[in-house]
Design a protein around this motif. Structure first.
Motif, mmCIF file in Angstrom:
data_model
loop_
_atom_site.group_PDB
_atom_site.id
_atom_site.type_symbol
_atom_site.label_atom_id
_atom_site.label_comp_id
_atom_site.label_asym_id
_atom_site.label_seq_id
_atom_site.Cartn_x
_atom_site.Cartn_y
_atom_site.Cartn_z
ATOM 1 N N VAL A 79 9.676 1.592 -17.827
ATOM 2 C CA VAL A 79 8.767 0.499 -18.153
ATOM 3 C C VAL A 79 8.118 -0.056 -16.890
ATOM 4 N N THR A 93 11.248 2.101 -26.038
ATOM 5 C CA THR A 93 10.741 2.330 -24.686
ATOM 6 C C THR A 93 9.491 3.202 -24.709
ATOM 7 N N ILE A 148 7.339 -7.526 -23.974
ATOM 8 C CA ILE A 148 8.228 -6.701 -23.164
ATOM 9 C C ILE A 148 9.350 -7.540 -22.572
ATOM 10 N N THR A 158 5.801 2.114 -23.298
ATOM 11 C CA THR A 158 5.073 2.823 -22.243
ATOM 12 C C THR A 158 3.777 3.407 -22.782
#
Lengths: 180, 887
Positions: free
Chosen positions: B384, B347, B369, B351
């Motif tokens: 996200v 994650t 993603i 990001t």
């Protein structure tokens, strides 16, 4: 919350079994003032980590503003918690120290049953690693040495034992990393 | 590999019955603890019992006060035994029981004996136990031993004393500070951990002495620190020194940077990482300084250890927020982390990539993603989604792929917070990217067809009502909306009715069909739905027949409710059913910040505060009631604004006075709240003599004296001024409190007949431009801004000179204008070099004013400001600029 320029501090060390029940835990901060707060924290740590594979390398998770590093062996789950601005590698070093020291003390029979049978050693081990949140020692052989000089079998044989054990563990680590 | 483990677990489950503590019970163990009293101690047995007791405590069992005391006394008996294991367990037990002061005395002598024993392990542990349970009187007794222990040649003993010192510093800092010579010696110890503990303690002793800390860092960074942990500490202290010194020096080489950089080549990863992190967190770090730190973090990204990867990516993620370009070099490494086993790492990688990504990589990233989203927890997904939203705003041309992504994940399973994050993102994208509107609305419509969250459905319906009618083909949304009326619960049905009405009002061609649908709603089972349908039908139909009121209807349906909901609620509560209908214009428009201010000073009792502390939520109402109860002021018209009270006296003076400025169209009323804090005095005929020679446009019209002001019961006196109608006149007023003072006999409470005239100088007060501005927020600044005539816009730029920080400048400008910050823009993110603040308010004469003010700060802290003002009146726009130019 600890200021960034302060001493590294540990919030708790947990040793849980494969169902998330306590084997031995030690809290060093007031973040969880009541028993139910502590149990709730343990439960969420356990559920967040139980599906991961933390058997070869220590794993890490961050939630609720805490960083938790953890490692599993057999049916035992080792956790070390710090604040979210703590250096992750320091936490990992503490975890590794605890993990390996327990391994030495239990002579590589690390499982829940042996741990409970030798709970006094585990508790002394915790006592030698952290004092009120401050790291006392991270070197597994020294920690185990401090605990075991008072061991049942007399000091002399044990210090030798520790070294052989340490070598054995090292070999095992090497073998594992080769197999991987 | 995993197979044998699983098997082992199964085996264990079968024999789970076995545990050394199976069926353990507190009562029984406490009974067992009697063996501690045996004349012939069985050491092994005793240790086992202590282990059991510790096990109970560890499982969360608690001992009552009596039980704890009993166990404690029993345990103290065990000092007789010479058994080493038992002694260690005794130490543990004492620490766990944390005995009270009178109990501590019992063990003190035993522990002090151990402290001076020949066995190092006893000494170290006895020090730790004793320091844990000691108090300051006992501490002075053992201080001498502790000082010796700090410089003991055995590292375990020294560490025990030092660590105890760190703990004791919290409670007995004076004593511990006397040890600094010994601690300083210990810093030079060859034992790694001793050095670490000594450094920690020394720094804590000196932390308030900047010079000493700086000296400490200067001497140690030259390289006598061996332990990695101590090195980490030193890095932390060094960045503290850098932080503090950078405030004084403007430019040039950063002190100690070389040291931090050299730590990047340390052999311990812990130190390398600490140094890299410290560099990235330096304030105003340059990209040249960042490069070496980013390089080591990049190496960590491909480490086999998850902890290392996590630490590195987390730091890079933070860097990417402020210096995205510095991190782009790591993009390839981060992309491979998307498939990391550890979802936290994945994650963070995603990001970070979203922050650093460029336009060309967006599509590829979105594809990666999509695969990733299905197997992470909601909390990660929200992170996200938020990152994608900001990316989309950065690259508006890529809205199509991101909108598709959002709609896909909207269809998947997920909790409320997650779904809300997605819906919010789509709404924001629709607002900011006009091209994305139709496709976004369509996705939202699809979503409410099968949405389990009432809150989200109503939000979307409301949004649809505002945006839908403006699209090229509004009719296609009607089906989705009317489906809600058929299928959903009452709350959603009611909002669907409102949405239908909005379509009806805006799109003439749809009107007849909307009427049909609304009429069906008249038979709904729910009151609210029926009421709404009736109301809308009436307004819309009458508009069709009478004509000319079209604007009114639209205003009613779309116009913002220009009063704060809290105020409306209080007004409605106060409204008593009568023949006079409720008038919404009577609701005060001022946004109340009062409750917050009240919270900030809870301890401040109303000693000097004249303002009645009652009911902070309705201060404005209270003022209005108070003023309207005074006949002299009734001719002034409607109260425009009441400012918050301003103190005119120092705290804890004889007479406490504060003033509230009430602004009317052509008048200003000063309400002086006075409190008499002298029990032996009674004040009569209290007035304030106001000298308005520095306020030319004002002329005094009347004074309303306060007849009597007894001790500690606040009263008010008023002075009213006339000023030119609707003009934001400013001026300065000096105040003199005049009164007749009478002695009071404290015993009887009776006042003397005779009084003496006296006066008391108060501080000056000013009427400033901000007093003519009402803080009134708008819900959607962009819409409001576009609705105001661009011809009334006035733009100018200002150089504000050197300022401490951007945040400070922003709040100063807000204060000068006295306007309401919108959409949270009053908050300036840390370290940002530019900021745009949106303000709204109503200027005297009920003129709506919106301000968009952009700030920029450069390296030498020069602040520039660009101020764009729109209002309903170009003169007012000019006026706002004048205010700023003068402020």
């Amino acid at each position: 919350m600890a200021a960034p320029d302060s001493c590294p501090s540990i919030k708790n060390i947990l040793l849980l079994d494969s169902e998330g029940k306590r084997v031995a835990v030690k809290y060093y901060s007031d973040d969880w003032p009541t028993l139910s707060a502590k149990l709730a924290f343990e439960k969420s740590v356990f559920t967040k980590t139980q599906k991961t594979n933390a058997r070869t390398e220590a794993e890490i998770v961050m939630f609720d503003g805490y960083i938790v590093v953890y490692k599993f062996i057999q049916d035992l789950h080792f956790f070390v918690t710090g604040g979210d601005d703590e250096n992750e590698l320091i936490l990992a070093t503490v975890l590794q120290g605890f993990f390996d020291a327990v391994g030495l003390l239990l002579r590589n029979n690390v499982d829940k049953r042996t741990a409970l049978e030798n709970l006094d050693l585990i508790l002394l081990c915790l006592d030698e690693i952290i004092d009120g949140g401050i790291i006392l020692e991270t070197e597994a052989s020294i920690i185990a040495g401090k605990v075991a000089t008072h061991g049942l079998d007399g000091a002399a044989s044990l210090s030798e034992q520790t070294i052989t054990q340490a070598l054995a563990t090292a070999r095992e680590h090497l073998a594992r990393s080769l197999l991987k | 590999m995993a197979q044998p483990f699983v098997k082992k677990d199964d085996d264990l489950d079968e024999e789970e019955e076995y545990s050394p503590f199976y069926g353990i019970e507190k009562g029984a163990v406490l009974q067992e603890a009697r063996v501690f009293h045996d004349p012939q101690l069985d050491a092994r047995r005793c240790s086992q019992v202590i282990t059991k007791l510790l096990y109970l405590l560890n499982q969360g069992e608690t001992f009552t006060k009596v039980e704890a005391t009993e166990v404690f006394f029993a345990v103290t008996k065990l000092f007789q035994s010479k058994d080493t294991v038992l002694r260690r367990m005794v130490y543990l037990m004492i620490k766990e029981l944390s005995p009270s002061a009178d109990e501590v005395i019992i063990v003190t002598s035993s522990l002090m004996k151990d402290m001076n024993s020949k066995t190092d392990m006893y000494r170290a542990n006895a020090i730790r136990v004793l320091c844990r349970i000691t108090d300051s009187t006992l501490l002075t007794q053992i201080e001498r031993y502790l000082k010796q222990a700090i410089v003991d040649k055995n590292p375990v003993v020294a560490s025990a004393a030092l660590v105890s010192g760190v703990h004791l510093l919290q409670t007995n800092s004076e004593i511990v500070k006397r040890w600094s010579n010994e601690v300083q010696e210990a810093v030079q110890s060859r034992a790694a951990l001793v050095q670490f503990h000594a450094l920690a303690l020394l720094h804590q002793i000196r932390q308030n002495d900047r010079l000493a800390v700086s000296k400490l860092v200067t001497s140690l960074t030259k390289g006598s620190v061996r332990s990695p942990l101590a090195q980490c500490l030193l890095i932390r202290y060094t960045s503290q020194v850098i932080r503090e010194s950078s405030m004084n020096t403007q430019a040039g080489e950063r002190p100690f940077f070389d040291y931090l950089e050299s730590c990047l080549r340390h052999k311990s990863e812990m130190v390398v990482f600490e140094a890299a992190r410290a560099i990235t967190e330096l304030s105003g770090v340059t990209s040249r300084e960042l490069t070496p730190a980013i390089t080591v973090l990049q190496l960590f990204l491909s480490s086999s250890k998850p902890v290392l990867r996590f630490a590195a990516i987390r730091t890079l993620n933070k860097v990417a927020s402020t210096h995205p370009l510095a991190v782009t070099n790591c993009n390839i490494d981060m992309e491979s982390l998307i498939s990391d086993q550890n979802r936290s790492i994945a994650t963070l990688a995603i990001t970070t990539l979203l922050k650093t990504g460029n336009e060309s990589s967006v599509d590829r990233l979105m594809k990666q993603i999509t695969n990733f989203m299905s197997d992470i927890a909601d909390e990660f997904k929200i992170v996200v989604v938020e990152a994608i939203r900001s990316l989309c705003l950065k690259f508006p041309l890529k809205y199509r792929s991101m909108m598709n992504f959002l709609s896909n994940i909207l269809r998947e399973e997920g909790g409320f917070d997650y779904k809300k994050a997605i819906v919010d993102s789509i709404v924001i994208l629709i607002r900011d990217i006009p091209d994305a509107k139709e496709i976004g609305l369509f996705h939202l419509c699809e979503f409410i067809e099968d949405c389990e969250f009432t809150y989200l459905s109503t939000q979307i319906l409301h949004f649809l009502g505002n945006e839908g009618p403006k699209t090229s083909d509004p009719s296609k949304y009607i089906r989705y909306i009317y489906n809600r009326v058929i299928l959903e619960n009452a709350t959603v049905r009611a909002s669907a009715v409102s949405t239908l009405a909005k379509f009806g009002a805006m799109v003439d061609s749809l009107k007849p069909r909307i009427f049909v649908l609304l009429r069906r709603c008249l038979f709904d089972s729910d009151d609210e739905v029926r009421d709404r349908a009736t109301l809308y039908l009436n307004t819309l139909v009458s508009d069709a027949s009478v004509g000319g009121t079209d604007e009114d209807v639209k205003d009613f349906l779309f116009g913002p409710l220009d009063v704060p909901l809290v105020n409306l609620e209080t007004s409605l509560r106060n409204y008593e059913a009568s023949d006079i209908p409720f008038d919404i214009t009577s609701v005060p428009k001022e946004v109340k910040s009062q409750p917050l201010a009240e919270k900030k000073a809870p301890g401040k009792k109303a000693i000097g505060l004249g303002a009645p502390p009652s009911g902070p939520t309705s201060v404005v109402d209270a003022y209005e009631k108070l003023l309207s109860s005074i006949p002299e002021f009734s001719s002034f018209g409607k109260l425009f604004k009441s400012c918050s009270p301003m103190e005119l006296t120092e705290p804890e003076t004889e007479y406490a006075v504060n003033v509230v400025k009430h602004i009317f169209d052509g008048h200003v009323v000063f309400q002086y709240n006075c409190t008499n804090t002298i029990p032996e005095q009674l004040l009569e005929k209290v007035t304030v003599f106001v000298d308005a020679s520095e306020a030319e446009e004002f002329s005094e019209v009347l004074t309303k004296p306060l007849q009597s002001l007894p001790y500690d019961s606040p009263g008010q006196t008023f002075v009213a001024f006339e000023k030119p109608e609707g003009v934001p006149a400013i001026g300065k007023f000096s105040n003199l409190l005049k009164f007749v003072v009478k002695e009071v006999d404290p015993a009887t409470g009776e006042a003397d007949e005779e009084g003496v005239e006296d006066e008391y100088q108060l501080e000056d007060l000013e009427i400033v431009a901000a007093d003519y501005m009402l803080k009134v927020g708008v819900s959607n600044f962009k819409n409001a801004w576009e609705n105001l005539d661009p011809d009334n816009e006035r733009i100018d730029e200002y150089g504000l000179g050197v300022k401490e920080s951007l945040a400070e400048t922003v709040s100063a400008v807000i204060d000068i204008l006295g306007m309401q910050p919108c959409e949270g823009t009053e908050v300036v993110p840390n370290n940002s070099r530019s900021h745009t603040c949106l303000l709204s308010g109503i200027f005297i004469g009920n003129v709506k004013v919106l301000v968009r003010v952009s700030f920029g700060i450069d390296g030498s802290k020069q602040v520039a400001m660009k101020l764009a003002v729109r209002s309903e009146d170009p003169d007012i726009s000019e006026k706002i600029h004048e205010i700023v130019a003068e402020g």
